[in-house]
Enzyme design. Structure first.
Site, PDB file in Angstrom:
ATOM      1  N   PRO A  65       0.835  -1.204   0.000  1.00  9.77           N
ATOM      2  CA  PRO A  65       0.000   0.000   0.000  1.00  9.77           C
ATOM      3  C   PRO A  65       0.864   1.247   0.000  1.00  9.77           C
ATOM      4  CG  PRO A  65       0.051  -0.990   2.183  1.00  9.77           C
ATOM      5  CD  PRO A  65       0.791  -1.917   1.281  1.00  9.77           C
TER       6      PRO A  65
ATOM      7  N   CYS B 116       3.226   2.782   9.071  1.00  7.87           N
ATOM      8  CA  CYS B 116       3.173   4.143   8.528  1.00  7.87           C
ATOM      9  C   CYS B 116       3.793   5.130   9.510  1.00  7.87           C
ATOM     10  CB  CYS B 116       1.732   4.543   8.232  1.00  7.87           C
ATOM     11  SG  CYS B 116       1.588   6.238   7.639  1.00  7.87           S
TER      12      CYS B 116
ATOM     13  N   GLN C 256      -5.980  -2.427   3.782  1.00 11.79           N
ATOM     14  CA  GLN C 256      -5.150  -2.080   4.934  1.00 11.79           C
ATOM     15  C   GLN C 256      -5.881  -1.083   5.827  1.00 11.79           C
ATOM     16  OE1 GLN C 256      -1.347   0.387   5.044  1.00 11.79           O
ATOM     17  NE2 GLN C 256      -0.527  -1.656   5.450  1.00 11.79           N
TER      18      GLN C 256
ATOM     19  N   ARG D  34       7.071   1.410  -4.262  1.00 16.86           N
ATOM     20  CA  ARG D  34       7.556   2.432  -5.207  1.00 16.86           C
ATOM     21  C   ARG D  34       8.217   1.819  -6.441  1.00 16.86           C
ATOM     22  NH1 ARG D  34      11.432   5.661  -1.713  1.00 16.86           N
ATOM     23  NH2 ARG D  34      11.433   3.760  -0.471  1.00 16.86           N
TER      24      ARG D  34
ATOM     25  N   GLY E 241      10.822  -3.009   1.012  1.00 21.91           N
ATOM     26  CA  GLY E 241      11.722  -1.856   1.060  1.00 21.91           C
ATOM     27  C   GLY E 241      12.728  -1.842  -0.072  1.00 21.91           C
ATOM     28  N   ASP E 242      12.573  -0.885  -0.979  1.00 19.04           N
ATOM     29  CA  ASP E 242      13.536  -0.664  -2.070  1.00 19.04           C
ATOM     30  C   ASP E 242      13.724  -1.858  -2.999  1.00 19.04           C
ATOM     31  OD1 ASP E 242      13.921   1.892  -1.287  1.00 19.04           O
ATOM     32  OD2 ASP E 242      16.058   1.734  -0.878  1.00 19.04           O
TER      33      ASP E 242
END
Length: 361
Positions: free
Chosen positions: A16, A101, A71, A227, A203-204
């Site tokens: 999300p 978050c 979520q 992302r 993450g990444d």
């Protein structure tokens, strides 16, 4: 892969991302291929129970958008329980609890990363949700509040004990936001802390190689991508192929990137209407153009977009302008090609945070 009672075709997940992982984006990714379980933008449990139209828009879905997790964030046990029951009643596949978050307005009300600071209280809240529904309850967390408070392993163990079906771990602390390096050893510590439930790393993850490295070095059961999917909507399809065959598929062509971008806009207009959909697409189109090569001529106009007709005019003008950077075969000359994507934990520059609601994360 299995999460509770949910049988999945892939161990790759869409994370999300506030303001971005809406129905049009999820559908665009599903059409490209490789994605199974996707998760909505985070939704305030109280807003959902109050039938807030904005909350209902966040969970908007359709038959092509399956399986789907919603979520939730919140800190009132009864609200989180009742919201989970409502989501189960409307056919949602699973409910994910946001404990990761770092945004202030979420933490201020005891949600998001703030839930990682009070383990017993959080475990009681989660148990109430698990006991109230038959669909899987999962949790998304960070490694901890800061480097001095790495609570994820203890919290993961506590949540497993009260029946959570899986845990998604972003390999940074709340203090890091989206800066600095993803800590693979931190994700591995969470994997080692639980006995039977799957841990999903996050993450990444911007390339298939990054996904493989995260799985190999942490022992996690899968990866969740946020992302990275904006840079590369093909990342799920290409990563599944790479994990199965060790073969890297070629990058999509410029024409294919343009096709998917146009399809994404069409879906935005279908779901949000032309005026609002085009306004929202102003922050989406520049993510596609990051892999176009020189794109300043496109970006400076698309951020003022007001209609589909205007978008296609902007795009046609840009394609003509871009020709000056191409060689005889129609490919970008080497000095104009975008650099390869490399994740922070692979010793190179990390990807930037998108503009908009998450820029303060």
């Amino acid at each position: 892969m299995r999460i509770g009672s949910l049988d999945l075709k892939s161990n790759l997940f869409l994370s999300p991302l506030a303001g971005y992982t809406n129905l049009p984006f999820r559908l665009a990714l599903r059409e490209v291929g490789g994605l199974d379980l996707a998760t909505t933008d985070l939704v305030n449990a109280r807003s959902l129970l109050e039938k807030n139209p904005k909350a209902f828009k966040l969970i908007e879905t359709c038959s092509a958008d399956r399986p789907l997790a919603v979520q939730l964030f919140g800190s009132v046990p009864e609200e989180m329980r009742d919201a989970a029951q409502y989501l189960e009643s409307v056919g949602v596949s699973s409910v994910d609890i946001n404990m990761g978050c770092p945004v202030r307005k979420v933490c201020r009300v005891g949600g998001g990363s703030a839930m990682m600071t009070e383990l017993e209280k959080t475990a009681r809240l989660v148990k109430g949700m698990v006991d109230a529904v038959k669909i899987p309850i999962t949790a998304k967390m960070r490694l901890g509040w800061d480097d001095r408070n790495i609570t994820a392993p203890d919290l993961a163990r506590a949540l497993e004990d009260v029946g959570v079906a899986a845990i998604f771990v972003h390999g940074r602390t709340r203090e890091q936001g989206f800066g600095g390096t993803v800590i693979l050893a931190g994700i591995r510590a969470v994997v080692e802390a639980v006995r039977r439930i799957p841990i999903i790393g996050n993450g990444d993850v911007t390339t298939p190689e990054a996904a493989r490295m995260m799985i190999d070095e942490t022992g996690c059961a899968g990866v969740s991508i946020g992302r990275g999917a904006f840079y590369n909507p093909w990342i799920f399809l290409h990563t599944r192929h790479y994990l199965e065959t060790c073969e890297l598929l070629p990058d999509p062509s410029f024409e294919e990137r343009v096709r998917v971008m146009c399809r994404h806009l069409d879906l935005m207009v279908e779901v949000f209407g032309e005026a609002h959909g085009c306004r929202m697409f102003r922050k989406v189109a520049p993510w596609y153009s990051k892999r176009f090569g020189p794109a300043n001529e496109f970006n400076k106009r698309v951020v003022q977009l007001t209609s589909k007709a205007e978008f296609h005019e902007i795009l046609a003008n840009y394609i003509r302008w871009r020709e000056q950077f191409l060689d005889e075969s129609g490919e970008l000359r080497p000095n104009y090609r975008p650099p390869p994507l490399v994740s922070s934990f692979m010793q190179r520059e990390s990807i930037p945070v998108p503009k908009g609601p998450v820029e303060v994360w």
